[in-house]
Design a protein around this motif. Structure first.
Motif, short mmCIF file in Angstrom:
data_model
loop_
_atom_site.label_atom_id
_atom_site.label_comp_id
_atom_site.label_asym_id
_atom_site.label_seq_id
_atom_site.Cartn_x
_atom_site.Cartn_y
_atom_site.Cartn_z
N SER A 272 0.82 -1.22 0.00
CA SER A 272 0.00 0.00 0.00
C SER A 272 0.85 1.26 0.00
CB SER A 272 -0.92 0.00 1.22
OG SER A 272 -0.17 0.18 2.43
N TRP A 273 2.13 1.15 0.36
CA TRP A 273 2.99 2.34 0.41
C TRP A 273 4.02 2.39 -0.71
CZ3 TRP A 273 1.53 6.13 3.40
CH2 TRP A 273 0.78 5.87 4.56
N THR A 274 4.24 1.28 -1.37
CA THR A 274 5.36 1.21 -2.31
C THR A 274 4.94 1.30 -3.77
OG1 THR A 274 5.25 -1.21 -2.23
CG2 THR A 274 6.79 -0.11 -0.73
N ALA A 275 3.64 1.32 -4.05
CA ALA A 275 3.20 1.41 -5.45
C ALA A 275 3.42 2.83 -5.96
CB ALA A 275 1.72 1.04 -5.56
N ASN A 276 4.34 2.99 -6.92
CA ASN A 276 4.68 4.31 -7.43
C ASN A 276 4.78 4.29 -8.94
OD1 ASN A 276 4.95 5.93 -5.04
ND2 ASN A 276 6.80 4.78 -4.55
N THR A 277 4.76 5.48 -9.51
CA THR A 277 4.99 5.65 -10.94
C THR A 277 5.79 6.93 -11.13
OG1 THR A 277 3.95 6.06 -13.08
CG2 THR A 277 2.78 6.85 -11.15
N SER A 278 6.56 6.99 -12.20
CA SER A 278 7.35 8.21 -12.46
C SER A 278 6.59 9.23 -13.29
CB SER A 278 8.66 7.83 -13.17
OG SER A 278 8.38 7.22 -14.42
N LEU A 279 5.33 8.93 -13.61
CA LEU A 279 4.56 9.82 -14.48
C LEU A 279 4.42 11.21 -13.87
CD1 LEU A 279 2.98 9.45 -17.17
CD2 LEU A 279 0.92 9.30 -15.79
N GLY A 280 4.62 12.22 -14.69
CA GLY A 280 4.43 13.59 -14.25
C GLY A 280 5.65 14.26 -13.67
N SER A 281 6.72 13.53 -13.48
CA SER A 281 7.91 14.09 -12.86
C SER A 281 8.90 14.56 -13.91
CB SER A 281 8.58 13.06 -11.96
OG SER A 281 9.13 12.01 -12.73
N ILE A 282 9.83 15.38 -13.48
CA ILE A 282 10.88 15.84 -14.39
C ILE A 282 11.78 14.70 -14.79
CG2 ILE A 282 12.53 16.46 -12.58
CD1 ILE A 282 11.77 18.41 -15.85
N TRP A 283 11.86 13.68 -13.92
CA TRP A 283 12.68 12.51 -14.24
C TRP A 283 12.04 11.71 -15.38
CZ3 TRP A 283 16.62 14.04 -11.73
CH2 TRP A 283 16.48 14.65 -10.49
N TYR A 284 10.73 11.71 -15.43
CA TYR A 284 10.04 11.03 -16.53
C TYR A 284 10.33 11.75 -17.85
CZ TYR A 284 6.31 8.58 -19.00
OH TYR A 284 5.60 7.81 -19.90
N VAL A 285 10.34 13.07 -17.81
CA VAL A 285 10.65 13.84 -19.02
C VAL A 285 12.06 13.53 -19.51
CG1 VAL A 285 10.96 16.16 -19.93
CG2 VAL A 285 9.02 15.66 -18.44
N LEU A 286 13.02 13.46 -18.57
CA LEU A 286 14.39 13.13 -18.96
C LEU A 286 14.46 11.73 -19.55
CD1 LEU A 286 16.37 14.62 -15.93
CD2 LEU A 286 16.27 15.52 -18.25
N GLY A 287 13.72 10.80 -18.98
CA GLY A 287 13.70 9.45 -19.53
C GLY A 287 13.12 9.43 -20.93
N GLN A 288 12.08 10.23 -21.16
CA GLN A 288 11.51 10.33 -22.49
C GLN A 288 12.52 10.85 -23.50
OE1 GLN A 288 8.60 8.50 -22.48
NE2 GLN A 288 7.43 10.16 -23.41
N ALA A 289 13.39 11.73 -23.02
CA ALA A 289 14.40 12.31 -23.92
C ALA A 289 15.60 11.39 -24.11
CB ALA A 289 14.88 13.66 -23.36
#
Length: 862
Positions: A272-289
C-alpha cells in the motif's frame, strides 16, 4: 467655476497603499467599485451559505464531467476523465473479501478503511457489494462521490478558518484543479484531514493538529512533510516543545491506524505504500528524452533535502517570521517537483495550500491554468494521442509537465517574495501577524536569528534589504551607447519595412537558386549546421553522433515545437524533417526582427539597418542558432543598461541555452556591474546575484551531458572530435589560417573556401577595431564582450566561424552607426564619411546576396 471659487485640494497618493490586484482590475473592467449608495455585500450574503453553494456547484460540474467515464461507458483517457475508483472497486473482489486481508490494494490504510465504510453503507442501502459488474462499480463510484464531496466541503471550510478569511475558502471552492482531479482517487480525503490539522494549529491546539496530521498521513503519505514546515517556523519562534507535542500526537495516531494491518497483513501493508509511478515528474521527461537517470529515488531525496535547507534559510533570514501557510506550500512544492512520482491528483493538496500561502487571484489563475493544461495532456498522452510519430517520446506531454511545474514554481517564487517583503503579503493582519500562526502568535524570534542576520549583513543575497538595495536604480553613470546625433523621426514601422526588404532579398536569392539549379526548398535549406540542428531536434542527443553534442539544446528544443512533431501528425521522417525546416525558417526570421528591435534601443535605427543587411544575414533566416541568440542577448544587454537585472539575467540565461557565447555574455554583464559608477557594494552584489539565474541555465546543459555520458568534458570533446577545436596558441591559429590562404596550398582548387577564410581573417581583425573603439568610448563591458570572443577564436586550430560571430557582436553595429552619423570636424573627414556611407550601403547588401547564394548552392559559407 467662478473666480472666487477655489479648487479642492489634491490629496496625495498614499505610498503605503497596496496596488490594485488582479481581481480589482477585473472588477473595474466590468463597472468599477460599488458606488456610495450601494448596499454592502455583508448585508445580504451569508458567507457560509455562499461558500457551500460555490463548492456544491464546483462538485456538480466535477460529477457531470465524470459521467462519460463510468464503467461500461467511454474511454476515460479519450474523454479526459479517467478515475481509479472503478479499478479500486474491481480489485476488492467478492463480498466476503476484506481490504488488505483478502484483497491487496495500493491504498494507504486509512483510505482502505474508508473504502470498507463505503462498501458497508452500500450494503446498508441494499446495494450489491460483492459483485464486480459495471453496474455495481458505478454504484460504488456514486457513493464514493458523495463521500468525497463531504471531504471537499470540509477542506473548503477548514481552509476558510485557517486564516479566518472567507476569501481563501472561495478560491478553493471554485478551483479548477478540483474539477479536473477531484474524482481520480481518494486524495481529497487526505487533503481535508490536512486542512483540518492546519485549522486546529491556527486555533492553538497542536495536539489535535498532530492527530489529524497523523490521520492525513495514514490516508496519503505526502501530508507528512508539513511536519518539516511546522518545525522550521517553530524553531524560529521558539516553540519547539509545542512542535514535539504535535509530533507525539502525529506518531501515536498514525501508529494506531496502521498497526493492525502492519501486524496482521504486513505484505499488503507494504504494497500500500510502495506502489509508485514516475509519471508527471521531471525525471520522466528526462527518460523520455533518452536520459535515464540512475538512482532517481536517492537523487530526488537529496534534492528535496537541499530544497528544505534552502527554504529554512529563507525562513530564518527573512526580516519577519514567515507565515505557516507560506512555508507549508514551499515544502510541499519542493517535494512534488523533486519527487519521482507526481500524479495529477497530488496537486490537490498544493492547490489548497496555495490559496492560503498566496491568496491572489492572478496567481490562482496561473496555477489553475497549469493544472488544467496538464490534466488534458496526461490523459491524451496515456490514450496514445500525443505519441511522437518519430518514436522519440511525446514532446507535447513533456511540455505540459514543464508548464505545470513552471506555474507551481511561479507561485513558489511569489511566496518567497512575500516572505522577504512582508509588507506586500496579502494575508497578514494589519499588525503584520500571521493569522494562522496558532501557538506562534506573538512569539518572539530566537536570539540566534537576529545574530545570524546581523552576521550575514555583508551578504545581501541572504539579507532582507538585498531586495530593496541601497543604490538608486537607474542612476549609475554608464558611457552612452547610442549614436550622438539625433536621427529624426522613425520607429518600429520603419524597422519592419527595412527588415522586410532585407528578408525579401534573401528569399528572392533562394528562389533564383531553386530555379537555376533545379533544387527544392528543402535542398537549399539542408546545409551545414542546419542538418545538425534539425537532426538533434528530430532524434535528440542519445541516439545520434556524439559530435552533435557540441551544439547547445536551446535551438533544437524550439525546432521540436513544429506542429508535425509536437502533435504527432505524421510518422514519415521526411515529412517531420520538412516541418522542422519550415518551422526553423519561420522562427529564425521572426527572431531576427526581435533582435533588430533591440538594436534600435541599443544603438539607433542605423545600427539595426546595418545588422539587417549584414553580409552573412542569411544565417538569421536559416535554422541556425544566431537569430534566437541575438534576440535573447541583445535584449538582455538592453535590459541590463536599463538597470532591470532580473530581466537581463533571465534573457542572458536563455541565450546561454542556445550558444556557448552566452558564457561571454554573462561575463561581460559582470564587467558592466563592476565598472558601473554610482553603485555601492550592496547594489553591485544585488545585481550580481541575479546572474546566478543565468549561470544556472548555462550549466544545465553541462549537467545534462554529464548525466548522459558520465563525463564533465563531453562538450569540449565533441568540439575537438568534430571541428578540431582543441586549445592552440594564438600565433599557431593565425599561422594555420594563413596556410589556407597560400596560393600554392591545399585549397587552391577551392576558391570559395579561400575567399571565406580571407573574410574570417578580416572579421577577426575587425573585432580588434571594435574593441579599440569601445575602449576609447569607455564602453568597458562591450569591449570585454567582443575581446573574450576574439581570444576564444584565437585559441582554436584556425580562425573559423568568425564571420558568423559578427552577427552577435552588437557593439560592431553600434560602432558603424556612430561612424555613419557622427559630425566630421574636417573636410577630409566629411569626404571619408561620405565614401564610408556609400560603400556600406552598396557593398553590404551585395555581399549579403552573395553569401546567401553561397549558402543555398552548398558552397562553404563559414
Amino acid at each position: 467655476m467662478s473666480a472666487t471659487q477655489t479648487r479642492p485640494p489634491v490629496v496625495p497618493a498614499n505610498p503605503s497603499t497596496p496596488s490594485r490586484g488582479f481581481a480589482e482590475r477585473v472588477r473595474d473592467a466590468f463597472g468599477g467599485p460599488p458606488g456610495q449608495h450601494a448596499t454592502g455585500v455583508g448585508n445580504w450574503v451569508n458567507m457560509p451559505v455562499l461558500l457551500a453553494l460555490l463548492a456544491t456547484l464546483t462538485w456538480l460540474v466535477t460529477t457531470i464531467r465524470q459521467q462519460a467515464c463510468l464503467p461500461g461507458g467511454g474511454d476515460g483517457f479519450a474523454n479526459f476523465c479517467y478515475s481509479d475508483l472503478s479499478p479500486i472497486y474491481t480489485a476488492l473482489g467478492g463480498a466476503g473479501n476484506q481490504v488488505y486481508f483478502d484483497s491487496a490494494i495500493d491504498q494507504p490504510v486509512l483510505t482502505g478503511y474508508l473504502i470498507e465504510v463505503i462498501r458497508f453503507v452500500m450494503g446498508a442501502f441494499g446495494a450489491e457489494t460483492g459483485a464486480v459488474t459495471d453496474a455495481d462499480a458505478s454504484t460504488f463510484i456514486g457513493f464514493a462521490t458523495v463521500v468525497l464531496f463531504g471531504c471537499f466541503l470540509v477542506a473548503v471550510f477548514a481552509t476558510a478558518r485557517i486564516q479566518r478569511r472567507w476569501r481563501e475558502g472561495v478560491m478553493l471552492a471554485v478551483s479548477p484543479a478540483v474539477v479536473m482531479t477531484g474524482l481520480i482517487n481518494f486524495d481529497l480525503f487526505a487533503v481535508a484531514l490536512t486542512m483540518v490539522a492546519l485549522a486546529l494549529w491556527s486555533r492553538r491546539n497542536p495536539v489535535a493538529a498532530g492527530a489529524f496530521l497523523g490521520l492525513a498521513m495514514a490516508a496519503r503519505i505526502y501530508p507528512a512533510v508539513l511536519l518539516i514546515a511546522l518545525l522550521i517556523v517553530c524553531i524560529r519562534g521558539r516553540r519547539v516543545p509545542e512542535w514535539l507535542n504535535l509530533l507525539g500526537a502525529f506518531l501515536l495516531t498514525w501508529a494506531l491506524v496502521n498497526l493492525p494491518v502492519m501486524l496482521l497483513a504486513p505484505a499488503a501493508w507494504t504494497e500500500s505504500w510502495t506502489a509508485n509511478t514516475s509519471l508527471g515528474s521531471i525525471w520522466y521527461v528526462l527518460g523520455q528524452a533518452g536520459t535515464e537517470v540512475p538512482e532517481v529515488g536517492d537523487l530526488s531525496t537529496v534534492l528535496f533535502i537541499l530544497a528544505c535547507i534552502g527554504i529554512a534559510a529563507v525562513a530564518f533570514l527573512a526580516e519577519r517570521r514567515p507565515r505557516v501557510a507560506q512555508v507549508s506550500y514551499l515544502v510541499v512544492w519542493a517535494m512534488f517537483v523533486t519527487n519521482a512520482d507526481y500524479r495529477p491528483q497530488y496537486a490537490l493538496l498544493l492547490a489548497a495550500l496555495m490559496v492560503i500561502a498566496r491568496p491572489n487571484w492572478r496567481d490562482w489563475a496561473i496555477f489553475s491554468f497549469g493544472e488544467v493544461f496538464y490534466v488534458f495532456a496526461v490523459w491524451a498522452y496515456l490514450g496514445g494521442s500525443l505519441d511522437s510519430s518519430a518514436g522519440d517520446g511525446a514532446p507535447a506531454y513533456d511540455l505540459a509537465v514543464v508548464l505545470r511545474m513552471a506555474t507551481q514554481t511561479w507561485v513558489a517564487a511569489m511566496v518567497v517574495v512575500d516572505i522577504w517583503r512582508p509588507a506586500r503579503d496579502p494575508a497578514r493582519t494589519r499588525g503584520g501577524e500571521d493569522p494562522g500562526a496558532g501557538v506562534l502568535r506573538g512569539a518572539a524570534d530566537a536570539e540566534w536569528v537576529a545574530r545570524w542576520r546581523a552576521y550575514l549583513i555583508p551578504w545581501p543575497v541572504l539579507w532582507g534589504r538585498f531586495w530593496r538595495g541601497e543604490a538608486e536604480p537607474g542612476t549609475p553613470a554608464l558611457a552612452p551607447l547610442a549614436p550622438p546625433m539625433k536621427e529624426g523621426p522613425g520607429g518600429f514601422r520603419e524597422i519592419v519595412g527595412v527588415w522586410l526588404i532585407g528578408r525579401a532579398s534573401i528569399v528572392l536569392t533562394g528562389a533564383m537558386v531553386m530555379m537555376v539549379l533545379g533544387l527544392s526548398f528543402f535542398e537549399i535549406i539542408w546545409r551545414w549546421d542546419t542538418e545538425r540542428f534539425m537532426t538533434i531536434a528530430q532524434y535528440w542527443y542519445p541516439s545520434i553522433d556524439t559530435t552533435y553534442r557540441a551544439f547547445y539544446p536551446g535551438w533544437p528544443m524550439v525546432l521540436q515545437l513544429n506542429p508535425v512533431q509536437l502533435f504527432g501528425l505524421s510518422s514519415d521522417p521526411e515529412t517531420i524533417r520538412l516541418s522542422i525546416a519550415v518551422w526553423g525558417v519561420l522562427i529564425a526570421t521572426a527572431c531576427s526582427l526581435v533582435a533588430a528591435a533591440a538594436l534600435v534601443k541599443l544603438g539607433g535605427r542605423w545600427a539595426a539597418f546595418g545588422w539587417i543587411f549584414a553580409p552573412m544575414a542569411v544565417f538569421t533566416m536559416m535554422p541556425y542558432s544566431e537569430s534566437l541568440f541575438c534576440a535573447f542577448a541583445f535584449w538582455a544587454w538592453q535590459r541590463a543598461r536599463a538597470d532591470r537585472w532580473w530581466q537581463a539575467a533571465l534573457l542572458a540565461g536563455l541565450a546561454s541555452t542556445v550558444r556557448v557565447s552566452g558564457l561571454f555574455l554573462i561575463g561581460a554583464l559582470v564587467v558592466m556591474i563592476l565598472v558601473w559608477a554610482g553603485i555601492d557594494w550592496r547594489g553591485r552584489l544585488r545585481r550580481l546575484a541575479w546572474l546566478v539565474v543565468s549561470v544556472a541555465l548555462l550549466g544545465a546543459y553541462t549537467v545534462y551531458l554529464y548525466l548522459l555520458t558520465g563525463n564533465w568534458s563531453a562538450w569540449s570533446q565533441a568540439q575537438e572530435e568534430g571541428w578540431a577545436r582543441s586549445f592552440t596558441m594564438p600565433w599557431t591559429s593565425v599561422e594555420n589560417t594563413l596556410k589556407v590562404l597560400d596560393p600554392n596550398g591545399s585549397y587552391v582548387d577551392q576558391p570559395f573556401i579561400m575567399l571565406i577564410f580571407v573574410l574570417e581573417a578580416v572579421a577577426w581583425f575587425l573585432g580588434f577595431v571594435v574593441v579599440g573603439w569601445c575602449v576609447r568610448k569607455k564602453l568597458w563591458a562591450e569591449a570585454a564582450y567582443v575581446a573574450v570572443q576574439l581570444l576564444a577564436f584565437s585559441t582554436s586550430y584556425w580562425l573559423q566561424s568568425v564571420n558568423r560571430a559578427i552577427l552577435i557582436w552588437f557593439p560592431l553595429w553600434v560602432m558603424l552607426a556612430h561612424l555613419l552619423l557622427v559630425e566630421p570636424k574636417t573636410t577630409l573627414g566629411a569626404r571619408a564619411q561620405t565614401v564610408f556611407r556609400v560603400g556600406w550601403m552598396v557593398i553590404s547588401p551585395l555581399m549579403m546576396v552573395l553569401w546567401a547564394w553561397l549558402y543555398f548552392t552548398g558552397e562553404w559559407a563559414s
